[in-house]
Scaffold this motif. Sequence first.
Motif, short mmCIF file in Angstrom:
data_model
loop_
_atom_site.label_atom_id
_atom_site.label_comp_id
_atom_site.label_asym_id
_atom_site.label_seq_id
_atom_site.Cartn_x
_atom_site.Cartn_y
_atom_site.Cartn_z
N SER A 265 0.91 -1.39 -0.13
CA SER A 265 -0.08 -0.09 -0.04
C SER A 265 0.89 1.08 -0.12
N ASP B 42 -9.84 -12.15 7.52
CA ASP B 42 -9.45 -11.00 7.59
C ASP B 42 -10.35 -9.87 7.47
N SER B 43 -10.50 -8.71 8.17
CA SER B 43 -11.31 -7.72 8.21
C SER B 43 -10.50 -6.80 7.12
N THR B 44 -11.29 -6.55 6.18
CA THR B 44 -11.14 -5.50 5.23
C THR B 44 -11.71 -4.09 5.15
N HIS B 45 -12.62 -4.23 6.02
CA HIS B 45 -13.80 -3.11 6.03
C HIS B 45 -14.14 -2.79 7.43
#
Length: 76
Positions: A36, A61-64
Motif C-alpha cells: 500500500s 481478515d477484516s478488510t472493512h
Amino acid sequence: LQEDNLLIALLQRLGLGDSVSIVGTDQSICIRVPDSSVLAYLVSVSGPVALSSANPSGGEDSTHHDMVIASLGELV
C-alpha cells in the motif's frame, strides 16, 4: 531442508538475530508488510507501526470497518 536453510538465512539477513529460532512456533508473531503506497508513506513519516489484527485469531481478515464491527461487536 534446503528451503528451511534458505528461509533462516533470509530472516537472519533481515536482522532478526536470535529470534530466527522461534519463527513458526507458538512463540512467534506475524509481521505483515502490505502493498500500500499510503501505508508506506505513513510509515516513512512516522516509523514502524505495531498494531494488533482487527479479527479474532484464525478468523477471516477484516478488510472493512463493517467487518470489524460484525466480528468483534461490542468489544470495539
